[in-house]
Scaffold this motif. Structure first.
Motif, PDB file in Angstrom:
ATOM      1  N   GLN A  19      11.139  -2.461   7.780  1.00  0.00           N
ATOM      2  CA  GLN A  19      10.617  -1.171   7.333  1.00  0.00           C
ATOM      3  C   GLN A  19       9.116  -0.994   7.515  1.00  0.00           C
ATOM      4  OE1 GLN A  19      12.806  -0.762   3.395  1.00  0.00           O
ATOM      5  NE2 GLN A  19      12.630   1.375   3.979  1.00  0.00           N
ATOM      6  N   PRO A  20       8.269  -1.975   7.116  1.00  0.00           N
ATOM      7  CA  PRO A  20       6.822  -1.774   7.283  1.00  0.00           C
ATOM      8  C   PRO A  20       6.420  -1.505   8.732  1.00  0.00           C
ATOM      9  CG  PRO A  20       7.220  -3.558   5.751  1.00  0.00           C
ATOM     10  CD  PRO A  20       8.550  -3.226   6.356  1.00  0.00           C
ATOM     11  N   ALA A  21       6.916  -2.311   9.660  1.00  0.00           N
ATOM     12  CA  ALA A  21       6.596  -2.103  11.075  1.00  0.00           C
ATOM     13  C   ALA A  21       7.169  -0.785  11.572  1.00  0.00           C
ATOM     14  CB  ALA A  21       7.136  -3.261  11.915  1.00  0.00           C
ATOM     15  N   HIS A  22       8.385  -0.453  11.123  1.00  0.00           N
ATOM     16  CA  HIS A  22       9.032   0.791  11.522  1.00  0.00           C
ATOM     17  C   HIS A  22       8.219   2.007  11.062  1.00  0.00           C
ATOM     18  CE1 HIS A  22      12.486   3.223  12.750  1.00  0.00           C
ATOM     19  NE2 HIS A  22      12.355   3.906  11.626  1.00  0.00           N
ATOM     20  N   ALA A  23       7.661   1.924   9.843  1.00  0.00           N
ATOM     21  CA  ALA A  23       6.860   3.026   9.314  1.00  0.00           C
ATOM     22  C   ALA A  23       5.574   3.202  10.100  1.00  0.00           C
ATOM     23  CB  ALA A  23       6.544   2.769   7.842  1.00  0.00           C
ATOM     24  N   LEU A  24       4.960   2.102  10.493  1.00  0.00           N
ATOM     25  CA  LEU A  24       3.740   2.185  11.306  1.00  0.00           C
ATOM     26  C   LEU A  24       4.025   2.830  12.651  1.00  0.00           C
ATOM     27  CD1 LEU A  24       1.847  -1.215  10.833  1.00  0.00           C
ATOM     28  CD2 LEU A  24       1.091   1.056  10.130  1.00  0.00           C
ATOM     29  N   LEU A  25       5.043   2.340  13.309  1.00  0.00           N
ATOM     30  CA  LEU A  25       5.371   2.843  14.640  1.00  0.00           C
ATOM     31  C   LEU A  25       5.856   4.286  14.599  1.00  0.00           C
ATOM     32  CD1 LEU A  25       7.138  -0.351  16.027  1.00  0.00           C
ATOM     33  CD2 LEU A  25       4.898   0.527  16.698  1.00  0.00           C
TER      34      LEU A  25
ATOM     35  N   ALA B 172       4.198  -1.684   2.101  1.00  0.00           N
ATOM     36  CA  ALA B 172       4.113  -3.126   1.860  1.00  0.00           C
ATOM     37  C   ALA B 172       5.491  -3.764   1.778  1.00  0.00           C
ATOM     38  CB  ALA B 172       3.348  -3.400   0.565  1.00  0.00           C
ATOM     39  N   ASP B 173       5.625  -4.926   2.394  1.00  0.00           N
ATOM     40  CA  ASP B 173       6.852  -5.713   2.286  1.00  0.00           C
ATOM     41  C   ASP B 173       7.079  -6.067   0.824  1.00  0.00           C
ATOM     42  OD1 ASP B 173       8.715  -8.000   2.320  1.00  0.00           O
ATOM     43  OD2 ASP B 173       8.394  -7.994   4.473  1.00  0.00           O
ATOM     44  N   THR B 174       8.319  -5.953   0.360  1.00  0.00           N
ATOM     45  CA  THR B 174       8.629  -6.223  -1.048  1.00  0.00           C
ATOM     46  C   THR B 174       8.395  -7.679  -1.430  1.00  0.00           C
ATOM     47  OG1 THR B 174      10.968  -6.614  -0.486  1.00  0.00           O
ATOM     48  CG2 THR B 174      10.343  -4.384  -1.158  1.00  0.00           C
ATOM     49  N   LEU B 175       8.215  -8.541  -0.441  1.00  0.00           N
ATOM     50  CA  LEU B 175       7.959  -9.953  -0.726  1.00  0.00           C
ATOM     51  C   LEU B 175       6.500 -10.221  -1.072  1.00  0.00           C
ATOM     52  CD1 LEU B 175      10.088 -11.465   2.171  1.00  0.00           C
ATOM     53  CD2 LEU B 175      10.609 -11.621  -0.260  1.00  0.00           C
ATOM     54  N   PHE B 176       5.630  -9.271  -0.779  1.00  0.00           N
ATOM     55  CA  PHE B 176       4.202  -9.486  -1.005  1.00  0.00           C
ATOM     56  C   PHE B 176       3.859  -9.205  -2.466  1.00  0.00           C
ATOM     57  CE2 PHE B 176      -0.334  -8.475  -0.776  1.00  0.00           C
ATOM     58  CZ  PHE B 176      -0.796  -9.526   0.002  1.00  0.00           C
ATOM     59  N   PRO B 177       3.032 -10.066  -3.098  1.00  0.00           N
ATOM     60  CA  PRO B 177       2.723  -9.897  -4.529  1.00  0.00           C
ATOM     61  C   PRO B 177       2.134  -8.530  -4.861  1.00  0.00           C
ATOM     62  CG  PRO B 177       1.984 -12.038  -3.757  1.00  0.00           C
ATOM     63  CD  PRO B 177       2.403 -11.284  -2.541  1.00  0.00           C
ATOM     64  N   VAL B 178       2.768  -7.846  -5.782  1.00  0.00           N
ATOM     65  CA  VAL B 178       2.318  -6.513  -6.177  1.00  0.00           C
ATOM     66  C   VAL B 178       0.939  -6.570  -6.830  1.00  0.00           C
ATOM     67  CG1 VAL B 178       2.844  -4.527  -7.647  1.00  0.00           C
ATOM     68  CG2 VAL B 178       4.695  -5.740  -6.482  1.00  0.00           C
TER      69      VAL B 178
ATOM     70  N   PRO C  53     -12.855   7.713  -4.719  1.00  0.00           N
ATOM     71  CA  PRO C  53     -12.013   8.380  -5.717  1.00  0.00           C
ATOM     72  C   PRO C  53     -11.330   9.643  -5.213  1.00  0.00           C
ATOM     73  CG  PRO C  53     -14.341   8.701  -6.208  1.00  0.00           C
ATOM     74  CD  PRO C  53     -14.263   7.666  -5.126  1.00  0.00           C
ATOM     75  N   SER C  54     -11.812  10.223  -4.118  1.00  0.00           N
ATOM     76  CA  SER C  54     -11.207  11.460  -3.625  1.00  0.00           C
ATOM     77  C   SER C  54      -9.983  11.206  -2.750  1.00  0.00           C
ATOM     78  CB  SER C  54     -12.239  12.259  -2.814  1.00  0.00           C
ATOM     79  OG  SER C  54     -12.584  11.585  -1.613  1.00  0.00           O
ATOM     80  N   VAL C  55      -9.769   9.960  -2.343  1.00  0.00           N
ATOM     81  CA  VAL C  55      -8.649   9.641  -1.449  1.00  0.00           C
ATOM     82  C   VAL C  55      -7.365   9.449  -2.258  1.00  0.00           C
ATOM     83  CG1 VAL C  55      -7.721   8.000   0.228  1.00  0.00           C
ATOM     84  CG2 VAL C  55     -10.152   8.585   0.276  1.00  0.00           C
ATOM     85  N   SER C  56      -6.335  10.194  -1.913  1.00  0.00           N
ATOM     86  CA  SER C  56      -5.022  10.010  -2.534  1.00  0.00           C
ATOM     87  C   SER C  56      -4.293   8.878  -1.812  1.00  0.00           C
ATOM     88  CB  SER C  56      -4.199  11.292  -2.431  1.00  0.00           C
ATOM     89  OG  SER C  56      -4.807  12.339  -3.144  1.00  0.00           O
ATOM     90  N   VAL C  57      -3.512   8.115  -2.559  1.00  0.00           N
ATOM     91  CA  VAL C  57      -2.786   6.982  -1.978  1.00  0.00           C
ATOM     92  C   VAL C  57      -1.293   7.129  -2.246  1.00  0.00           C
ATOM     93  CG1 VAL C  57      -2.388   4.493  -2.100  1.00  0.00           C
ATOM     94  CG2 VAL C  57      -4.722   5.377  -2.129  1.00  0.00           C
ATOM     95  N   GLU C  58      -0.505   6.888  -1.222  1.00  0.00           N
ATOM     96  CA  GLU C  58       0.948   6.785  -1.388  1.00  0.00           C
ATOM     97  C   GLU C  58       1.323   5.352  -1.055  1.00  0.00           C
ATOM     98  OE1 GLU C  58       5.177   8.475   0.422  1.00  0.00           O
ATOM     99  OE2 GLU C  58       3.306   9.599   0.774  1.00  0.00           O
ATOM    100  N   LEU C  59       1.782   4.624  -2.050  1.00  0.00           N
ATOM    101  CA  LEU C  59       2.172   3.228  -1.857  1.00  0.00           C
ATOM    102  C   LEU C  59       3.687   3.155  -1.780  1.00  0.00           C
ATOM    103  CD1 LEU C  59       1.611   0.183  -1.747  1.00  0.00           C
ATOM    104  CD2 LEU C  59       1.578   0.187  -4.264  1.00  0.00           C
ATOM    105  N   CYS C  60       4.192   2.666  -0.656  1.00  0.00           N
ATOM    106  CA  CYS C  60       5.633   2.527  -0.444  1.00  0.00           C
ATOM    107  C   CYS C  60       5.965   1.053  -0.264  1.00  0.00           C
ATOM    108  CB  CYS C  60       6.078   3.301   0.799  1.00  0.00           C
ATOM    109  SG  CYS C  60       5.532   5.013   0.859  1.00  0.00           S
ATOM    110  N   SER C  61       7.158   0.667  -0.646  1.00  0.00           N
ATOM    111  CA  SER C  61       7.605  -0.708  -0.436  1.00  0.00           C
ATOM    112  C   SER C  61       8.829  -0.689   0.465  1.00  0.00           C
ATOM    113  CB  SER C  61       7.936  -1.385  -1.771  1.00  0.00           C
ATOM    114  OG  SER C  61       8.959  -0.684  -2.443  1.00  0.00           O
TER     115      SER C  61
END
Length: 313
Positions: free
Chosen positions: A135-141, A101-107, A122-130
């Motif tokens: 960076q967000p587009a770069h991470a997707l690509l 997530a872009d750091t500008l977006f409300p947490v 509940p079984s899905v683990s989540v990794e939330l990065c800012s």
């Protein structure tokens, strides 16, 4: 031998402890009372200790029983999560979901959406990065994120799909002790005035904004890697900068920050851009990611929340 312990025995032990009687526990589990009593007795034999004092009308947990109750609950929870994860793997559900997530977006919006996701899967683990800027587009690509939230239209890519979420607002501010603060309150501040002072800007670790500037007016720049760092430096009077409105609302109200109403930085020193949910066109969203997409859309539409904008500013 402890190897002979079964989950069924632990489940019955916990049921009796919670219900307060073997009869009520049997009813909750849809089992015969004799089966529950026998199973708990076998568990006690395997553990080599009594879990209940049966001398009174109702079974009472012994000291050992109280000590082992939480461990039993924990083991049962882990077993349930294991089953859910295995079922999810068989149905195509993600084991892990990586969100950038872009750091500008409300947490707060992301937190609420992920809370709904956890309740549903509940079984899905989540990794939330800012990340900042590209960076967000770069991470997707680059395949290091499954779904991303971007802000602004400057860094689009034809390999990504973008869906609008909510407007975000960016505000130009300075610390209350900074020399620009008095001018801003009295006669306003021009772009020339701003150029004479340090501007605190964000660094983009990706290469997507190389050679590009967004809202940079000063040649004197301090670079930081997050909105939190940027806020602290501006509060401390190091320089001025643009920050997401949701992040600085309290600081403005308390007088720790002062608005810089400079026309060069938007009307009244504010600019508004849209935030977007982004994904790769060649990778359809899997169940958890698709659920998160709908949750985000519902939250921003129904709640009518407004956040921030983008920067390098």
């Amino acid at each position: 031998m402890l190897d002979a312990l079964t989950l069924d025995q632990l489940r019955m032990f916990v049921a009796v402890a919670e219900a307060g009687s073997f009869r009520l526990a049997a009813g909750r589990l849809s089992r015969a009372q004799s089966a529950v009593s026998h199973s708990v007795a076998n568990l006690e034999m395997e553990l080599g200790t009594s879990l209940f004092d049966r001398s009174s009308h109702r079974p009472v947990l012994t000291v050992e029983g109280r000590a082992l109750l939480e461990d039993s609950r924990s083991l049962l929870l882990r077993a349930d999560l294991l089953r859910a994860k295995a079922r999810g793997m068989g149905s195509g559900l993600e084991i892990e979901l990586i969100v950038m997530a872009d750091t500008l977006f409300p947490v707060s919006i992301i937190g609420e959406a992920l809370g709904r996701l956890h309740a549903a899967f509940p079984s899905v683990s989540v990794e939330l990065c800012s990340g900042t800027l590209g960076q967000p587009a770069h991470a997707l690509l680059g395949g290091t994120a499954d779904i991303a939230i971007t802000v602004g239209e400057d860094l689009r890519d034809s390999r990504l799909e973008f869906e609008a979420l909510t407007p975000v607002s960016l505000t130009s501010v300075v610390g209350a002790t900074h020399p620009l603060a008095s001018g801003a309150k009295e006669a306003g501040v021009s772009a020339v005035d701003l150029a004479d002072f340090v501007q605190v800007v964000l660094v983009d670790p990706s290469s997507r904004t190389q050679g590009m500037d967004f809202g940079v007016l000063s040649q004197r720049r301090w670079r930081v890697g997050s909105q939190a760092e940027k806020l602290e430096l501006i509060r401390a009077g190091v320089g001025w900068g643009r920050l997401p409105e949701w992040l600085i609302a309290d600081d403005l109200e308390k007088g720790w920050l002062v608005l810089l109403p400079t026309a060069a930085l938007g009307k009244g020193g504010k600019t508004v851009s849209w935030s977007y949910l982004a994904r790769r066109l060649d990778k359809p969203l899997m169940p958890a990611a698709a659920f998160l997409r709908l949750a985000l859309q519902e939250i921003v539409v129904i709640a009518g929340r407004y956040g921030t904008t983008r920067e390098n500013f």
